[in-house]
Design a protein around this motif. Sequence first.
Motif, PDB file in Angstrom:
ATOM      1  N   ARG A 311       0.804  -1.229   0.000  1.00 12.75           N
ATOM      2  CA  ARG A 311       0.000   0.000   0.000  1.00 12.75           C
ATOM      3  C   ARG A 311       0.833   1.274   0.000  1.00 12.75           C
ATOM      4  NH1 ARG A 311      -6.105  -0.424   0.618  1.00 12.75           N
ATOM      5  NH2 ARG A 311      -6.322  -2.602   0.056  1.00 12.75           N
ATOM      6  N   GLY A 312       1.927   1.225  -0.734  1.00 11.83           N
ATOM      7  CA  GLY A 312       2.664   2.435  -1.031  1.00 11.83           C
ATOM      8  C   GLY A 312       2.382   2.838  -2.460  1.00 11.83           C
ATOM      9  N   ASP A 313       2.700   4.060  -2.798  1.00  6.79           N
ATOM     10  CA  ASP A 313       2.531   4.564  -4.157  1.00  6.79           C
ATOM     11  C   ASP A 313       3.920   4.872  -4.698  1.00  6.79           C
ATOM     12  OD1 ASP A 313       1.759   5.707  -6.530  1.00  6.79           O
ATOM     13  OD2 ASP A 313       0.952   7.539  -5.635  1.00  6.79           O
ATOM     14  N   TYR A 314       4.481   3.919  -5.434  1.00  2.92           N
ATOM     15  CA  TYR A 314       5.837   4.095  -5.937  1.00  2.92           C
ATOM     16  C   TYR A 314       5.887   5.276  -6.896  1.00  2.92           C
ATOM     17  CZ  TYR A 314      10.301   3.082  -8.197  1.00  2.92           C
ATOM     18  OH  TYR A 314      11.577   3.177  -8.698  1.00  2.92           O
ATOM     19  N   ALA A 315       6.845   6.139  -6.702  1.00  2.00           N
ATOM     20  CA  ALA A 315       6.879   7.425  -7.408  1.00  2.00           C
ATOM     21  C   ALA A 315       7.182   7.304  -8.896  1.00  2.00           C
ATOM     22  CB  ALA A 315       7.902   8.345  -6.745  1.00  2.00           C
ATOM     23  N   PHE A 316       7.696   6.149  -9.337  1.00  5.58           N
ATOM     24  CA  PHE A 316       8.046   5.989 -10.745  1.00  5.58           C
ATOM     25  C   PHE A 316       7.256   4.848 -11.390  1.00  5.58           C
ATOM     26  CE2 PHE A 316      11.655   7.994  -8.638  1.00  5.58           C
ATOM     27  CZ  PHE A 316      11.876   9.097  -9.456  1.00  5.58           C
ATOM     28  N   ASN A 317       6.021   4.718 -11.007  1.00  6.90           N
ATOM     29  CA  ASN A 317       5.157   3.684 -11.586  1.00  6.90           C
ATOM     30  C   ASN A 317       4.890   3.895 -13.071  1.00  6.90           C
ATOM     31  OD1 ASN A 317       4.618   1.809  -9.527  1.00  6.90           O
ATOM     32  ND2 ASN A 317       3.070   3.117  -8.601  1.00  6.90           N
ATOM     33  N   ASP A 318       5.228   5.052 -13.583  1.00  9.94           N
ATOM     34  CA  ASP A 318       4.984   5.343 -14.998  1.00  9.94           C
ATOM     35  C   ASP A 318       6.144   4.910 -15.896  1.00  9.94           C
ATOM     36  OD1 ASP A 318       6.545   7.307 -13.712  1.00  9.94           O
ATOM     37  OD2 ASP A 318       6.112   8.776 -15.285  1.00  9.94           O
ATOM     38  N   LEU A 319       7.191   4.333 -15.303  1.00  9.81           N
ATOM     39  CA  LEU A 319       8.337   3.903 -16.099  1.00  9.81           C
ATOM     40  C   LEU A 319       8.335   2.379 -16.193  1.00  9.81           C
ATOM     41  CD1 LEU A 319      11.114   6.252 -14.673  1.00  9.81           C
ATOM     42  CD2 LEU A 319       9.689   6.583 -16.708  1.00  9.81           C
TER      43      LEU A 319
END
Length: 421
Positions: A311-319
């Motif tokens: 339940r974290g939001d990884y800051a580079f999920n768009d890569l």
Amino acid sequence: MKRILTLTILTLISLVPSVMGTEIGDINGDGSIDIADVVYLFKHRNVPIEDGDLNCDNSIDIADVVYLFKNYDKYREPVIFAKNFQLDPHWDEGYCYVVDSKGHKFVLVNENATAPNIQGAKILRVPVKSIDTIFYCPIVSTADILNDSSCYDSIKGVSSSVLKYSPELSKRYNEGKVANIGTSSTMKYDVVINTSPDIVVLGAWSQHDEMETKLNELGITVSRAFAYDGPTFLGKIEWTKYAAALWGKTAYDKANDYFQTSWKKKNKLVRITRNAKEYPKVVNFWKYSDTSTPYIPEAQNYYSKLINNFRGDYAFNDLPGTGSEKIDTETFMERASNADVVILRQCKDIKTKQDLLNRYPNSGFENFKAYKTGRFYVSKPDYYIWEAKDPIGTMEDYAKMVHPELFPNGDNDLKYYVKLQ
């Protein structure tokens, strides 16, 4: 008549005693995973939560029945999460078939068994008597996990870096029982020859391509284990099965039990963190020195997935991708400086905020939100060894770093990371 027969079968299934299965998905404890387990879970929801809560939503209900119905075929496969090797155990028939990360085929055969005829496969008798390896994971890490002298007995040559991470192998090296075959990038071929290896296990590095070519010229069997390239942390743990298969059925069964235990622990951590009220923005990165470019895990990398699983939001999920990549400083600073949680992986002994700034004086870390709020974490120098040696402890660290508020001691008892004060 058909309907009566079906009802009779279901009735018999419902009478199977509820015991804890040895593997996830074996709800009725009969040693197999099949439609009978789906039916049993449909009829019995009072099984232990670690057995029945398959979708990890902290409850056992029809959603878990559906989940098992959709996944029971996958659950009973020998390799569930790892993507870089194949394994087909037939231990009752005296052998196990393995395909490594480069497509090399091996039939691992018990001493008194007859090997099946599989085209292109190398036959090795198990337990393998002499193994050389260049990396700690998965051969040495599995030996350390199983802590079985018979496993250590077969390891005859390792790289210099491996020796300092395995107390038992270091002891055996001092006794002259294990040889130093070089480093992870440079091999001492004359030493390898003297160990008379049945197999040499290499990794994914380009230098290992060259090593493989040279070893093949010397007539030495090579296997390639890309244990660090898997997309999930459980997949990385599953490499214990590959290593243990070289030592035979008993070691393989122990490794599989360890994998199942790790899987259950991961699911428990998922259940704990699902109670989080917020998804903190999390940055995970590697930085060797003050002037070096940051490397960040791509979105499908196992570090990124651990963060998202908890339940974290990884800051580079768009890569997209399963590896790591360099990132320009401007983009990195834009996202990292405002992140709620920052996890720095590095190779020095950093224990305090001042140690961090001494190591990275021009980084600007002191301006990060996470630095100011006490959510800046730094790995211990040998964290990557413990990922293989104690993967359960590593997963616990990540869950606590992402959501310390959900654990009794918060993030104050991390094993392989340091909370900077």
